[in-house]
Design a protein around this motif. Structure first.
Motif, PDB file in Angstrom:
ATOM      1  N   UNK A 193       0.781  -1.123  -0.071  1.00  0.00           N
ATOM      2  CA  UNK A 193       0.143  -0.093  -0.178  1.00  0.00           C
ATOM      3  C   UNK A 193       0.992   1.037   0.026  1.00  0.00           C
ATOM      4  N   UNK A 194       2.095   1.220   0.848  1.00  0.00           N
ATOM      5  CA  UNK A 194       2.775   2.564   0.698  1.00  0.00           C
ATOM      6  C   UNK A 194       3.614   2.599  -0.292  1.00  0.00           C
ATOM      7  N   UNK A 195       3.972   1.520  -0.861  1.00  0.00           N
ATOM      8  CA  UNK A 195       4.629   1.735  -2.108  1.00  0.00           C
ATOM      9  C   UNK A 195       3.695   2.357  -3.322  1.00  0.00           C
ATOM     10  N   UNK A 196       2.811   1.705  -3.352  1.00  0.00           N
ATOM     11  CA  UNK A 196       1.633   2.157  -4.209  1.00  0.00           C
ATOM     12  C   UNK A 196       1.346   3.655  -4.161  1.00  0.00           C
ATOM     13  N   UNK A 197       1.188   4.054  -2.940  1.00  0.00           N
ATOM     14  CA  UNK A 197       1.158   5.521  -2.463  1.00  0.00           C
ATOM     15  C   UNK A 197       2.106   6.229  -3.132  1.00  0.00           C
TER      16      UNK A 197
ATOM     17  N   UNK B  14       4.246   5.547  -5.575  1.00  0.00           N
ATOM     18  CA  UNK B  14       4.314   5.338  -7.071  1.00  0.00           C
ATOM     19  C   UNK B  14       2.983   6.512  -7.566  1.00  0.00           C
ATOM     20  N   UNK B  15       1.833   6.608  -7.004  1.00  0.00           N
ATOM     21  CA  UNK B  15       0.648   7.314  -7.379  1.00  0.00           C
ATOM     22  C   UNK B  15       1.482   8.592  -7.269  1.00  0.00           C
ATOM     23  N   UNK B  16       2.179   9.208  -6.172  1.00  0.00           N
ATOM     24  CA  UNK B  16       2.399  10.540  -6.092  1.00  0.00           C
ATOM     25  C   UNK B  16       3.450  11.050  -7.118  1.00  0.00           C
ATOM     26  N   UNK B  17       4.353   9.914  -7.590  1.00  0.00           N
ATOM     27  CA  UNK B  17       5.281  10.027  -8.645  1.00  0.00           C
ATOM     28  C   UNK B  17       4.609  10.164  -9.808  1.00  0.00           C
ATOM     29  N   UNK B  18       3.772   9.435 -10.182  1.00  0.00           N
ATOM     30  CA  UNK B  18       2.853   9.590 -11.371  1.00  0.00           C
ATOM     31  C   UNK B  18       2.144  10.717 -11.662  1.00  0.00           C
ATOM     32  N   UNK B  19       1.653  11.120 -10.560  1.00  0.00           N
ATOM     33  CA  UNK B  19       0.707  12.753 -10.382  1.00  0.00           C
ATOM     34  C   UNK B  19       1.858  13.685 -11.091  1.00  0.00           C
ATOM     35  N   UNK B  20       2.983  13.555 -10.315  1.00  0.00           N
ATOM     36  CA  UNK B  20       3.941  14.789 -10.775  1.00  0.00           C
ATOM     37  C   UNK B  20       4.406  14.617 -12.052  1.00  0.00           C
ATOM     38  N   UNK B  21       4.844  13.468 -12.619  1.00  0.00           N
ATOM     39  CA  UNK B  21       5.392  13.173 -13.816  1.00  0.00           C
ATOM     40  C   UNK B  21       3.961  13.808 -15.184  1.00  0.00           C
ATOM     41  N   UNK B  22       2.889  13.089 -14.659  1.00  0.00           N
ATOM     42  CA  UNK B  22       1.503  13.566 -15.446  1.00  0.00           C
ATOM     43  C   UNK B  22       1.681  15.224 -15.541  1.00  0.00           C
ATOM     44  N   UNK B  23       1.693  15.705 -14.481  1.00  0.00           N
ATOM     45  CA  UNK B  23       1.718  17.419 -14.360  1.00  0.00           C
ATOM     46  C   UNK B  23       2.919  17.830 -15.315  1.00  0.00           C
ATOM     47  N   UNK B  24       4.041  17.180 -15.095  1.00  0.00           N
ATOM     48  CA  UNK B  24       5.255  17.649 -15.903  1.00  0.00           C
ATOM     49  C   UNK B  24       5.195  17.144 -17.566  1.00  0.00           C
ATOM     50  N   UNK B  25       4.232  16.620 -17.909  1.00  0.00           N
ATOM     51  CA  UNK B  25       4.051  16.207 -19.243  1.00  0.00           C
ATOM     52  C   UNK B  25       4.652  15.076 -19.604  1.00  0.00           C
ATOM     53  N   UNK B  26       5.193  14.393 -18.763  1.00  0.00           N
ATOM     54  CA  UNK B  26       5.902  13.003 -19.102  1.00  0.00           C
ATOM     55  C   UNK B  26       4.768  11.900 -18.975  1.00  0.00           C
TER      56      UNK B  26
END
Length: 503
Positions: free
Chosen positions: A113-117, A119-131
């Protein structure tokens, strides 16, 4: 701790209450990682409910402590919260930097669960940055980690964020696929879809012409019980509903929704959605051919938009300034702390430093950490040096011994050399067993005896007696370990001095 951190992804208010109660129970009794981890969890819950600048400052201070004390899990959680803060205030670069660091620090032994959380945070930031490709990969990683976790709501949040990221990138086919997975998961689990997800789903339905389904998703936001409990996501949904009615020609309904949204935004200080509501008001006036009112609304929207941008810039600047001041204060504090934990004559650590760090090392040992060796060292007949020459010469001897001891522990990562007082010293060697300790300390005894003391003490020799103890063999607590080493030091002196006693 694991139970409360899990509860964060089930019911955040329950997690908040549990964390606050535990923190109150701990009080001043705990000044370590546990209380700080609870504070970070509380900050994660309150991040959308209070001043993000204060949260960033508090978490930055805890991050500094965690870095000092090697608390890697706590560091990861701090970076996760800081990433969310900077995502909120629109600093995508810093949000991404903290999200990457949070993931890098996360150990594979962490719960899925904590690893997924993370990864989600990183995915959100990557999506906002256009990656987008990188964001999709992290969202998929996160979903795989919690695929069999029906109790928490993290799967819904991941799918919602994935769908919204694709929607912002105008990838409507991919966005609709993510929405279908989200709706299907909700039906399969018989779980209500949250207000934020309803907003995302409706916006994507609108782009593909599924107006009736979009309306049904958004109407829930008109329920005061729902909107009062979730004002931010409800205001977002009401802006989308007003737009739906306007585009569909139902202008009276659009105006009712706008009025409701404006009321929620004003009561809850939601300036972003108040600005969006004003823009939608201008569009609705224009659709009604009320061009004078439309112009006035657009002018008001422009003023709000400018003020919102200035406010966000000010918030970013305030947070960065607060974090800078915190970092500077910590550096200054660290400098004074370093001075307070050093013996001014030899440059070695002092008893205060030993008490803190030896205790921490032994705590890790009791939790399954590696062995640890200590040595008590006393200079033989040191009083004779002071009496024969002077105290200044005695100080020169002590300074030379300090340099020898620093060299002795330098090869051992985390090794500590300390002066306990007078001519008595303590050495601590982490991750060192009895055989390794024998080699290091026997060599140290020879080094002291063979040192060229002539320039300082002329023909008067300088030697040391050393008593060694190893944890856990000789004890797992500070008092037991030091008592064993001190006893062996006494044996070394009684046996004729200038020797090392290991057992």
């Amino acid at each position: 701790m694991a139970r409360i951190e899990r509860e964060f992804w089930i019911d955040r208010d329950v997690a908040l209450q549990a964390a606050e109660e535990w923190l109150a129970e701990l009080g001043e009794a705990d000044s370590g990682a546990t209380s700080r981890r609870l504070i970070v969890l509380i900050a994660a819950v309150r991040i959308h409910r209070t001043d993000p600048g204060q949260i960033a400052t508090d978490v930055q201070q805890i991050l500094g402590w965690a870095e000092q004390h090697g608390e890697v899990a706590l560091q990861s959680r701090c970076h996760d919260v800081l990433g969310s803060v900077f995502e909120m205030v629109g600093d995508r670069a810093l949000a991404l930097e903290h999200a990457v660091t949070a993931n890098d620090l996360l150990d594979e032994s962490e719960t899925p669960l904590m690893r997924a959380a993370a990864r989600k945070c990183l995915a959100d930031a990557l999506g906002s940055a256009g990656s987008l490709d990188e964001a999709r990969r992290r969202y998929d990683d996160a979903l795989r980690l919690v695929i069999d976790d029906p109790e928490t709501n993290i799967r819904y949040i991941i799918l919602n964020n994935l769908a919204f990221t694709e929607h912002l990138a105008h990838n409507q086919v991919e966005a609709l696929a993510a929405v279908d997975r989200l709706v299907g998961l909700s039906e399969l689990s018989d779980r209500q879809i949250g207000m934020s997800a309803r907003d995302t789903i409706a916006r994507i339905y609108l782009t593909v012409g599924r107006i009736d389904e979009a309306e049904q998703m958004l109407l829930t936001a008109m329920d005061p019980a729902i909107s009062d409990a979730h004002p931010d996501s409800s205001a977002a949904a009401l802006v989308a509903l007003a737009q739906l009615y306007r585009l569909d020609g139902r202008l009276e309904k659009a105006q009712l929704v706008i009025d409701r949204c404006r009321d929620i935004a004003q009561r809850n200080g939601l300036n972003r959605w108040l600005t969006e509501t004003t823009r939608e008001q201008a569009e609705t006036h224009a659709a009604n051919d009320d061009y004078r009112f439309a112009f006035e609304a657009y002018r008001h929207y422009h003023e709000q938009f400018e003020a919102l941008g200035a406010s966000e810039n000010e918030a970013r600047g305030r947070i960065l300034d607060a974090m800078f001041q915190t970092a500077e204060s910590r550096r200054e504090s660290d400098r004074y702390r370093e001075l307070a934990e050093r013996d001014p004559l030899t440059g070695l650590h002092n008893r205060r430093f030993v008490d803190e760090h030896l205790g921490l090392a032994l705590m890790r040992l009791r939790e399954g950490g590696p062995e640890l060796a200590v040595a008590m060292l006393d200079l033989d007949h040191f009083k004779r040096i002071n009496d024969t020459f002077s105290h200044e010469i005695g100080d020169e001897v002590l300074r030379a011994i300090g340099r020898i001891l620093i060299d002795a522990v330098w090869a051992v990562p985390g090794g500590i050399a300390a002066r306990l007082g007078g001519e008595e010293f303590l050495l601590i060697l982490p991750e060192t067993d009895a055989n390794q300790a024998r080699a290091v300390f026997d060599e140290l005894g020879r080094t002291i005896a063979d040192f060229d003391w002539w320039p300082i003490t002329e023909n008067l020799p300088v030697t040391a007696s050393i008593g060694v103890a190893v944890a856990p063999l000789d004890g797992e607590h500070t008092s037991d370990l030091l008592r064993a080493a001190d006893t062996r030091l006494y044996v070394a002196k009684q046996a004729g001095r200038n020797q090392v006693v290991h057992a």
